[in-house]
Scaffold this motif. Structure first.
Motif, short mmCIF file in Angstrom:
data_model
loop_
_atom_site.label_atom_id
_atom_site.label_comp_id
_atom_site.label_asym_id
_atom_site.label_seq_id
_atom_site.Cartn_x
_atom_site.Cartn_y
_atom_site.Cartn_z
N PRO A 57 -8.52 18.12 3.22
CA PRO A 57 -7.51 17.65 2.27
C PRO A 57 -6.18 17.34 2.93
N TYR A 58 -6.00 17.76 4.20
CA TYR A 58 -4.75 17.54 4.91
C TYR A 58 -4.78 16.29 5.78
N ALA A 59 -5.95 15.67 5.90
CA ALA A 59 -6.08 14.45 6.71
C ALA A 59 -5.55 13.25 5.93
N PHE A 60 -5.25 12.19 6.65
CA PHE A 60 -4.73 10.96 6.03
C PHE A 60 -5.72 10.42 5.01
N GLN A 61 -5.28 10.22 3.77
CA GLN A 61 -6.16 9.81 2.68
C GLN A 61 -6.06 8.31 2.35
N GLY A 62 -5.28 7.58 3.13
CA GLY A 62 -5.07 6.17 2.83
C GLY A 62 -3.81 5.98 2.01
N HIS A 63 -3.28 4.75 2.01
CA HIS A 63 -2.04 4.46 1.29
C HIS A 63 -2.28 4.06 -0.15
N GLY A 64 -3.55 3.94 -0.56
CA GLY A 64 -3.85 3.66 -1.96
C GLY A 64 -3.51 2.25 -2.38
N GLU A 65 -2.88 2.12 -3.57
CA GLU A 65 -2.65 0.81 -4.16
C GLU A 65 -1.80 -0.11 -3.28
N SER A 66 -0.83 0.46 -2.57
CA SER A 66 0.00 -0.37 -1.71
C SER A 66 -0.81 -0.99 -0.57
N ALA A 67 -1.88 -0.29 -0.13
CA ALA A 67 -2.75 -0.83 0.92
C ALA A 67 -3.56 -2.00 0.41
N LEU A 68 -3.85 -2.03 -0.88
CA LEU A 68 -4.57 -3.18 -1.44
C LEU A 68 -3.73 -4.44 -1.31
N GLU A 69 -2.42 -4.31 -1.49
CA GLU A 69 -1.52 -5.45 -1.33
C GLU A 69 -1.55 -5.95 0.11
N LEU A 70 -1.67 -5.03 1.06
CA LEU A 70 -1.71 -5.42 2.47
C LEU A 70 -3.04 -6.12 2.80
N LEU A 71 -4.12 -5.65 2.20
CA LEU A 71 -5.41 -6.33 2.38
C LEU A 71 -5.35 -7.75 1.81
N ALA A 72 -4.70 -7.89 0.66
CA ALA A 72 -4.55 -9.22 0.06
C ALA A 72 -3.74 -10.13 0.99
N ALA A 73 -2.73 -9.57 1.65
CA ALA A 73 -1.93 -10.35 2.60
C ALA A 73 -2.77 -10.79 3.79
#
Length: 352
Positions: A143-159
């Motif tokens: 639970p302490y490992a990086f879990q991803g940036h979530g919704e903001s990362a979706l915007e980066l994938l779209a970019a």
């Protein structure tokens, strides 16, 4: 149970047979094959006599029972013909399947920042990849490992998609996030840890984006195919199976055991396309190229390979990620092998 129609069966007769079978309380699904039309029947068929169905029309060639517990996923359901999954991308439609060029999917385990994901996307596209993989939401053992940036990362994938024209594959972990993920993803991934999350499988089956279903770490092939059946039964026919390594004994040397024997086994059981992920399958970058080449030789339809501009500083799965330079070299090697097998984009098979 499947109803095989004779070559040249009139469309009106096929529709009439389907309508009559529907009146029997069955769900008919028309499957158009290379030479024949098959009507797959889902429902309570155990008590039905195949001869009784055959009497419905002189255009019915034969009626066969599907013996496997997975019905729609079985090769029998399509009368022995492999299916294809066609995915629209900004650069054009890409087909996953046995009779198509190998599709390479590449990118980092997780989306870290815009510069990193866009630059990686440009590099993997230049090398020949058709899809960018990148996790916005990451399932982690700790639970302490990086879990991803979530919704903001979706915007980066779209970019990254906008900048390169690559298709996007990213993972859904929670049905609550499915709608916003599907707005960006061209293929929605169900990861190994969620392979038997049946509620999630029903949800991804009820939406129209193609689904990449990874094999669970301890899942049998039958369990994996039954998970695919959940998606198919919910109405989504576009499922790609992904072997990403299973848990066995030698974890000291490799992260998982990449089970390449699934390729011939699945060819005998299912019509669905198959992808191999040698990055998770080995967990070590130095082993990825050899296993990727072995997967090509064994007949994979697709490869998923992790690529990161600086693996030593990756927020997740750095040890199994190739540098863009190593990925360039690997793609040149894969092209040589795949061309020999008629499975590269420039091959005659790609044009047919």
């Amino acid at each position: 149970m499947i109803v095989v129609m004779k070559v040249g069966s009139p469309e009106l007769e096929i529709e009439r047979v389907s309508t009559e079978l529907q009146e029997w309380g069955l769900t008919p699904e028309k499957i158009i094959g290379k030479h024949k039309v098959v009507i797959g029947l889902v429902g309570d068929t155990a008590s039905l006599d195949p001869l009784q169905i055959q009497e419905i029309s002189p255009w019915i060639e034969e009626v066969l029972r599907v013996e496997k517990p997975f019905k729609r996923a079985s090769l029998e359901f399509r009368n022995g013909e492999s299916s294809q999954v066609i995915v629209p991308t900004p650069d054009g439609a890409v087909s996953f399947g046995k009779n198509h060029p190998v599709v390479v999917v590449a990118g980092p385990c997780s989306v870290e920042n815009e510069g990193m994901i866009v630059e990686t996307a440009k590099r993997v596209k230049a090398a020949g990849a058709k899809f960018l993989r990148g996790g916005a939401y990451k399932p982690r053992t700790s639970p302490y490992a990086f879990q991803g940036h979530g919704e903001s990362a979706l915007e980066l994938l779209a970019a990254a998609r906008e900048a390169t024209g690559l298709g996007i594959i990213t993972e859904v972990m929670d049905a609550a996030d499915l709608e916003k993920i599907a707005e960006v993803a061209d293929v929605v991934q169900v990861g190994a840890r969620n392979m038997q999350n049946f509620a999630l499988l029903k949800k991804v089956g009820a939406q129209n984006k193609p689904v990449l279903l990874k094999r669970g770490m301890s899942a049998t092939i039958d369990e994996w195919l039954m998970a695919a059946e959940y998606i198919l039964a919910a109405g989504n026919p576009n499922v790609i199976l992904c072997e990403r390594g299973i848990r066995t004994f030698d974890l000291h040397y490799v992260r998982n055991t990449l089970d390449l024997s699934v390729l011939p086994v699945l060819r005998s059981l299912t019509h669905l396309p198959v992808m191999i992920d040698p990055s998770h399958g080995t967990g070590k970058a130095e082993y990825v190229p050899d296993m990727a080449k072995a997967a090509i030789a064994a007949g994979t339809d697709s490869l998923m390979i992790e690529v990161h501009p600086n693996p030593a500083k990756a927020l997740s799965d750095g040890p199994q990620s190739l540098t863009p330079e190593r990925f360039d070299h690997l793609m040149q090697e894969l092209e040589v092998m795949a061309k020999v097998m008629g499975r590269w984009a420039e091959s005659p098979m790609a044009i047919a």
